[in-house]
Design an enzyme around this catalytic site. Structure first.
Site, short mmCIF file in Angstrom:
data_model
loop_
_atom_site.label_atom_id
_atom_site.label_comp_id
_atom_site.label_asym_id
_atom_site.label_seq_id
_atom_site.Cartn_x
_atom_site.Cartn_y
_atom_site.Cartn_z
CB THR A 185 3.37 51.38 5.67
OG1 THR A 185 3.43 51.01 4.29
CG2 THR A 185 2.09 52.15 5.93
CD GLU A 331 -0.62 51.76 8.13
OE1 GLU A 331 0.14 51.95 9.10
OE2 GLU A 331 -0.45 50.84 7.31
CE LYS A 441 -4.10 26.77 13.62
NZ LYS A 441 -5.19 27.08 12.72
CD1 TRP A 446 -5.03 30.08 17.00
CD2 TRP A 446 -3.24 30.56 15.74
NE1 TRP A 446 -5.44 30.12 15.70
CE2 TRP A 446 -4.37 30.41 14.90
CE3 TRP A 446 -2.02 30.87 15.15
CZ2 TRP A 446 -4.29 30.55 13.51
CZ3 TRP A 446 -1.94 31.02 13.78
CH2 TRP A 446 -3.06 30.85 12.97
#
Ligand code: ADP
Length: 545
Positions: A185, A331, A441, A446
Site C-alpha cells: 500500500t 487491498e 470541516k 463537511w
C-alpha cells in the site's frame, strides 16, 4: 447430499496453460526505451515464463512461497515474470519504481525478496537501493530492456538465465490459498504494508474482471496498459487479458500525452486503463493536436485509482472514447465497484448518464459493500447519509503481511475498513465523497474535496484541480483550490468563483485559489495532496468571518 464437483485448486498456471494452448498467436506489443516497437507472441511468453520458472527453482533455488521482486516498466519481460514467478511456486512482488530508494529498500527487506529482476535502464535506481538494504540480500537478474549494457558484479542476465529447455517443466502442486503475488500500500499513513494475493483470489478476480460490465475482455480485444504493472498489478488486467486471449500493449516508460497518442494510433487498442491524471494529460494533447491522428474508434477506457470528473467522461465521449470508472484499492485486488449501466440509465439525458458514470457504482460480483458511521452503525442507502465504505469478498485482504492485525483496518465482523467516505443511493450506487483524511470541516459543515474538484474541473478553462483544507481562525478549515489553466486560457480566481457560485452551498464556495503550472503527483500518478498540504501549510484562508 454432497456436491459432486471436482476439487481442482485454482492456480494462475491454469491461465498460463490456456494461453499457451489456445492463444499462442496473440501478441504483446511493447515500446523499447528508444521508442521502437517490439512484439512477442503469447506462445513465446508461455515458453519463456516456464523457462523462468524452471530457472528460479533449479538454478536460483527460490524456496516455495518466497518473494521474487520485479523492478520493471510495462513490457513483455514483465509479463513473463507475472506468470513465471508464480509458476515457480514463488510470489510475484512488483516494486514501485517511482518510490524513493529508501522506501524501496524498506519494502524489499519487509518482503524478504530472494531475487530482484530489474530492467537494465533501472540499474542506477537499484544501485541506490542496494546500500540501504538491512535484512535481505537478493540475487540480481537484469532484463536487457535497452540491451547492450554491462552486468553489475554478481548479477545474472535474464536471457542467459532462462536459456534452457523447460518443455517438460512440471508446476509445483499447490493449494489454491498459497500466495501468488504481493503489492504494498502507498503508506500515506505509516509505513507501507504488504498485501498478499492467493492463487484463488487472483484467478477469481481475473475471471470476474472479464465480464462485460467490468473490463469486457475477449479474444478480440487489444488492451493498452497505461497503469504501471507495479500499481496493484495493473489492476490485475495482465491476468484477465491472458485468460481471455486479448492482445496487450505496453508503453514502457513513454507515458507522455503525445507518446500515448502515438501508441494508440499505432496499436489501435480497444481498451485502455489508467488513472484520471494520465487521461487529463492525454485530453490536453488531444485538444491541442499537433497533427491529424487516426485514433481508435469506440475505445473503452477503464479509469480508476481516483475519482473521475464528470467533465472527463463527457470530454472523451466527444472523441468516441468511453470511460468506465472502477473503484478499488491495493487491498481489494483492486476491483471493488463499478457504475454498471442499466437500460434505464441509457434513457436519461446524456449529461445525467455521465453523472451516473462518475459515481463509483455497485459492488463487483462476489464483493459486498456497505457504509457505516464512526460507531460502526450501518448507514441508510438514501444517497445522502455518508459513512466509511467497508467491503468483504474473496479478493479483499483480511490482513497485512507480517504485522499484527490492526483493528483500525478491519471491523469486528471481518470487513475491510477502506478509509474512504461515501454515500450509497437507493439503487445501491456508491459515491465516494472523500478519503476520511481529505474531508474539509468548515464551521462544523463537511465539504467534500472530491465534489469541489469535480465542479472546478467542469470549467472549460481548467485543466486540472485539487482541493485541500487550509486553516481559518473562525471556520477551522476552508477549501483551497489549486488549479492548472488549460494552455492559452485566461480564467482567473474571480471568474472561477462566479462559475462555482450557483452550484454550491454558500459555506462550500471557496474564497482561496492558487494557480500553478502542475499539481504534484503520487508514485502512481494521482494528485499528491500530502505535498500540497505541506506547500500551503502556513496559508491562512482569506474567507470573511
Ligand atoms: P494509494 O492511492 O493510496 O496509493 P491505492 O492505489 O490502493 O493506494 O488506492 C486506493 C484508494 O484510491 C482508494 O481507497 C480510494 O481512496 C482511491 N480510489 C480508487 N479508485 C477510485 C475512484 N474510482 N474514485 C475515487 N477514489 C478512488
Amino acid at each position: 447430499m454432497k456436491s459432486t464437483m471436482m476439487q481442482v485448486p485454482l492456480s494462475t498456471n491454469m491461465i498460463l496453460e490456456r494461453a499457451g494452448t489456445y492463444f499462442g498467436e496473440r501478441q504483446v506489443l511493447g515500446r523499447l526505451p528508444d521508442k521502437r516497437y517490439a512484439s512477442r507472441s503469447y506462445a513465446e511468453v508461455y515458453r519463456r515464463a516456464r523457462q523462468l520458472a524452471q530457472a528460479l527453482r533449479e538454478e536460483l533455488a527460490v524456496p516455495r512461497n518466497e518473494a521474487v521482486a520485479t523492478l520493471c516498466w510495462n513490457h513483455a519481460w514483465h509479463l513473463e515474470c507475472y506468470f513465471g514467478i508464480p509458476a515457480a511456486g514463488a510470489v510475484l512482488h512488483t516494486l514501485n519504481l517511482r518510490l524513493s530508494p529508501a522506501e524501496i529498500a524498506y519494502i524489499v527487506d519487509d518482503a524478504g525478496d530472494r531475487v530482484v529482476i530489474v530492467d537494465d535502464v533501472l540499474l542506477p535506481l537499484w544501485e541506490k537501493v542496494r546500500p540501504l538494504l538491512r535484512a535481505s540480500n537478493p540475487r540480481l537478474v537484469v532484463v536487457p530492456y535497452a540491451g547492450g549494457m554491462a552486468l553489475p558484479d554478481g548479477a545474472l542476465g535474464y536471457e542467459s538465465l532462462i536459456d534452457r529447455d523447460a518443455s517438460a517443466y512440471a508446476y509445483p502442486v499447490q493449494d489454491e490459498n498459497e500466495p501468488v503475488g504481493m503489492c504494498y500500500t502507498s503508506g500515506t499513513t505509516g509505513q507501507p504494508k504488504g498485501v498478499v494475493y492467493s492463487h484463488r483470489s487472483m484467478v477469481l478476480h481475473a475471471a470476474v474482471g472479464c465480464v462485460p460490465d467490468l473490463f469486457d475482455l475477449s479474444a478480440r480485444d487489444r488492451v493498452l496498459l497505461v497503469t504501471p504493472m507495479f500499481h496493484a498489478n495493473a489492476w490485475a488486467v495482465p491476468f484477465s487479458a491472458l485468460m481471455a486471449g486479448a492482445d496487450q500493449i505496453m508503453p514502457g516508460p513513454h507515458l507522455g500525452g503525445e507518446d500515448l497518442l502515438d501508441l494508440m494510433e499505432h496499436a489501435q487498442p480497444t481498451l485502455a486503463l489508467g488513472v484520471p491524471t494520465i487521461w487529463m494529460m492525454i485530453h490536453q494533447a488531444l485538444e491541442a493536436p499537433t497533427r491529424e491522428r487516426r485514433l481508435p474508434k469506440g475505445m473503452r477506457m477503464l479509469v480508476g485509482g481516483a475519482a473521475v470528473p464528470t467533465s472527463m467522461i463527457a470530454n472523451f465521449a466527444r472523441h468516441d472514447m468511453h470511460i468506465v470508472q472502477g473503484w478499488g484499492m491495493t487491498e481489494t485486488s483492486p476491483l471493488g465497484s463499478v457504475p454498471v449501466v442499466k437500460p434505464e440509465t441509457l434513457e436519461l439525458p446524456l449529461s445525467q448518464q455521465h453523472e451516473r458514470r462518475a459515481m463509483q457504482g455497485i459492488a463487483t460480483p462476489l464483493v459486498e459493500m456497505r457504509i457505516a458511521d464512526e460507531t460502526g452503525a450501518p448507514q441508510p442507502w438514501d444517497g445522502q447519509s455518508s459513512g466509511e465504505v467497508q467491503v468483504r469478498g474473496p479478493w479483499v485482504t483480511g490482513d497485512y503481511h507480517g504485522v499484527p492485525r490492526d483493528p483500525a483496518k478491519f471491523t469486528a465482523d471481518g470487513w475491510l475498513r477502506t478509509g474512504d467516505v461515501g454515500t450509497i443511493d437507493a439503487d445501491g450506487y456508491m459515491r465516494i465523497v472523500d478519503r476520511s483524511k481529505d474531508l474539509i470541516k468548515s464551521g462544523g459543515e463537511w465539504i467534500s474535496s472530491v465534489d469541489l474538484e469535480n465542479l472546478v474541473m467542469n470549467h472549460p478553462d481548467v485543466a486540472e484541480a485539487a482541493v485541500i483544507a487550509i486553516a481559518h481562525p473562525k471556520w477551522g478549515e476552508r477549501p483551497l483550490v489549486v488549479a492548472v489553466r488549460r494552455a492559452g486560457a485566461e480564467v482567473d480566481s474571480a471568474g472561477l468563483r462566479e462559475f462555482l457560485r450557483p452550484k454550491l452551498a454558500r459555506f462550500a464556495l471557496p474564497d482561496d485559489f492558487e494557480w500553478v503550472d502542475a499539481i504534484p503527483r503520487t508514485s502512481t500518478g494521482k494528485f499528491l495532496k500530502t505535498r500540497l498540504r505541506e506547500l500551503y501549510r502556513d496559508r491562512v484562508s482569506a474567507s470573511p468571518d
